[in-house]
Scaffold this motif. Structure first.
Motif, short mmCIF file in Angstrom:
data_model
loop_
_atom_site.label_atom_id
_atom_site.label_comp_id
_atom_site.label_asym_id
_atom_site.label_seq_id
_atom_site.Cartn_x
_atom_site.Cartn_y
_atom_site.Cartn_z
N TRP A 105 48.02 45.45 47.98
CA TRP A 105 47.62 45.52 46.71
C TRP A 105 48.30 44.58 45.78
O TRP A 105 49.41 44.82 45.58
CB TRP A 105 47.31 46.82 45.99
CG TRP A 105 46.49 47.92 46.83
CD1 TRP A 105 45.18 48.04 46.65
CD2 TRP A 105 47.24 49.12 47.65
NE1 TRP A 105 44.72 49.15 47.74
CE2 TRP A 105 45.99 49.69 48.05
CE3 TRP A 105 48.33 49.49 48.13
CZ2 TRP A 105 46.00 50.56 49.15
CZ3 TRP A 105 48.53 50.41 48.91
CH2 TRP A 105 47.42 51.03 49.21
N ALA A 110 46.00 46.27 38.91
CA ALA A 110 44.44 46.29 38.45
C ALA A 110 43.79 46.43 39.91
O ALA A 110 42.70 47.02 40.22
CB ALA A 110 44.07 45.05 37.96
N ALA A 111 44.29 45.69 40.89
CA ALA A 111 43.57 45.70 42.36
C ALA A 111 43.93 47.21 42.93
O ALA A 111 42.94 47.69 43.48
CB ALA A 111 44.34 44.76 43.06
N ALA A 125 43.69 49.89 41.35
CA ALA A 125 42.77 50.97 40.43
C ALA A 125 41.36 50.51 41.10
O ALA A 125 40.45 51.51 41.22
CB ALA A 125 43.05 50.50 39.09
N ASP A 126 41.20 49.11 41.12
CA ASP A 126 39.69 48.85 41.81
C ASP A 126 39.52 49.45 43.09
O ASP A 126 38.37 49.81 43.64
CB ASP A 126 39.64 47.20 41.70
CG ASP A 126 39.68 46.56 40.47
OD1 ASP A 126 39.31 47.35 39.47
OD2 ASP A 126 39.66 45.57 40.47
N TRP A 127 40.54 49.44 43.86
CA TRP A 127 40.37 50.14 45.30
C TRP A 127 40.18 51.66 45.20
O TRP A 127 39.28 52.26 46.01
CB TRP A 127 41.57 49.70 46.19
CG TRP A 127 41.60 50.36 47.61
CD1 TRP A 127 40.91 49.79 48.74
CD2 TRP A 127 42.36 51.69 47.96
NE1 TRP A 127 40.93 50.64 49.69
CE2 TRP A 127 41.95 51.64 49.27
CE3 TRP A 127 43.19 52.33 47.41
CZ2 TRP A 127 42.29 52.72 50.03
CZ3 TRP A 127 43.50 53.44 48.12
CH2 TRP A 127 43.44 53.51 49.69
N ARG A 147 38.95 53.15 42.75
CA ARG A 147 37.93 53.77 42.03
C ARG A 147 36.78 54.43 42.73
O ARG A 147 36.24 55.51 42.68
CB ARG A 147 37.12 52.59 40.94
CG ARG A 147 36.39 53.04 40.15
CD ARG A 147 36.34 51.83 38.91
NE ARG A 147 37.43 51.94 38.16
CZ ARG A 147 37.98 50.84 38.29
NH1 ARG A 147 37.97 49.70 39.00
NH2 ARG A 147 39.36 50.64 37.44
N PRO A 148 36.10 53.82 43.67
CA PRO A 148 34.96 54.26 44.51
C PRO A 148 35.50 55.69 45.34
O PRO A 148 34.48 56.08 45.77
CB PRO A 148 34.61 53.20 45.32
CG PRO A 148 35.74 52.25 45.57
CD PRO A 148 36.52 52.38 44.16
N LEU A 157 43.73 51.82 33.56
CA LEU A 157 43.02 50.99 34.47
C LEU A 157 42.08 52.16 35.28
O LEU A 157 41.10 51.66 36.04
CB LEU A 157 44.05 50.34 35.48
CG LEU A 157 44.91 49.31 35.02
CD1 LEU A 157 45.80 49.11 35.81
CD2 LEU A 157 44.26 48.11 34.47
N LEU A 158 42.50 53.62 35.08
CA LEU A 158 41.77 54.53 36.22
C LEU A 158 42.14 55.71 35.62
O LEU A 158 43.59 55.99 35.30
CB LEU A 158 42.13 54.35 37.40
CG LEU A 158 41.45 55.43 38.37
CD1 LEU A 158 39.99 55.06 38.77
CD2 LEU A 158 42.37 55.58 39.78
N ARG A 213 41.76 60.04 36.32
CA ARG A 213 41.34 60.92 37.56
C ARG A 213 41.95 62.10 37.44
O ARG A 213 43.03 62.15 36.86
CB ARG A 213 41.47 60.11 38.80
CG ARG A 213 41.19 60.91 40.11
CD ARG A 213 41.08 60.10 41.37
NE ARG A 213 39.95 59.07 41.14
CZ ARG A 213 39.61 58.00 41.82
NH1 ARG A 213 40.38 57.86 42.97
NH2 ARG A 213 38.75 57.20 41.84
#
Length: 283
Positions: free
Chosen positions: A197, A201-202, A204-206, A208-209, A239-240, A242
């Motif tokens: 990563w 940010a990358a 967090a993008d990974w 997220r789903p 950024l996330l 959860r």
């Protein structure tokens, strides 16, 4: 001898199946925060545990703390009598989804292995840990790991980029078995990991789903969790947001520890909260 017992944070948590004995199979990326409890031990004639710190009161009624169970299990494995005066300085909230009790037990294993000179090493300590609870083996490592099985299968993960963590709990305990019982039926596929990563940010993008398969059930049982998540997500730079583990502690992922610390300070004073860096050097 002193040992740091850092909070365990499940950045993602998927329930992938269920064994015949009822235990659920998981796939989770676990990291460790720069906040935690402290376990210390000194030589003594017998085995004892003293509680200290701001969270000690929540443990006073426990008939048999997991730290003592860890001490007895280690002594049994080494073939010696358990003898130490142990102090647990409690800072993490109990029953909160960040592995506080598991981290304490793991720290006790590391500290007593050194104090007693048993020299069992990480592999045998993880074996002992697996008999104490699902989160204890990864807490023995206290570094970023992928957890699978019922927590006993641990794998290294690609190097994580620097990032900041915010933790917040509305000071509400939540029992893990109840959350699993309330979970919607069905299972998730295991995650596919990248080679790396490049930045927070990358990451967090990974993440997220992937989600946390226990989050919806935990909110049903403890609605204030939704408010904690919303408050974290609203902080600048988040950024996330959860939930960790089975809750009720939630986390925020930030680009830097400074941003995470500032965001934590802006949350309600009545919550347990912390912001800073990931614990990069284990327990």
């Amino acid at each position: 001898m002193h040992g740091f017992a850092p909070a365990k944070v499940n950045l993602a948590l998927r329930v992938t199946g269920r064994r015949a004995d009822g235990y659920h199979l998981l796939d989770s990326l676990a990291v460790f925060a720069g906040v935690g409890d402290v376990v210390s031990a000194t030589p003594a004639e017998g085995l004892s545990l003293a509680l200290a710190g701001p969270g000690a009161g929540a443990l006073q009624a426990e008939p048999d703390n997991l730290v003592l169970r860890a001490a007895r299990a280690l002594a049994a494995e080494a073939g010696i009598a358990p003898a130490a005066a142990i102090t647990l300085e409690k800072h993490l909230p109990v029953a909160s989804g960040i592995g506080g009790g598991s981290a304490d037990a793991a720290a006790a294993l590391r500290v007593l292995d050194a104090l007693w000179g048993t020299g069992l090493g990480p592999a045998r300590l993880r074996t002992i840990a697996a008999g104490l609870g699902a989160d204890v083996p990864v807490c023995v490592e206290s570094r970023p790991m992928r957890m699978r099985g019922v927590g006993e299968v641990l794998d290294a993960v690609p190097p994580l980029p620097p990032f900041g963590l915010l933790l917040a709990n509305p000071r509400l305990a939540l029992a893990t078995p109840a959350v699993f019982k309330a979970r919607a039926p069905g299972f998730s596929a295991e995650a596919a990991y990248p080679d790396r990563w490049p930045d927070a940010a990358a990451l967090a993008d990974w993440l997220r789903p992937l989600g946390n398969d226990l989050e919806a059930a935990a909110i049903t049982l403890c609605p204030p969790i939704a408010g904690v998540l919303a408050a974290i997500a609203a902080r600048p730079g988040c950024l996330l947001a959860r939930m960790s583990g089975s809750g009720a502690t939630c986390f925020g992922l930030f680009a830097t520890p400074v941003e995470a610390e500032a965001a934590a300070a802006a949350l309600p004073d009545g919550w347990w909260r912390w912001g800073g860096a990931e614990a990069r050097h284990g327990g």
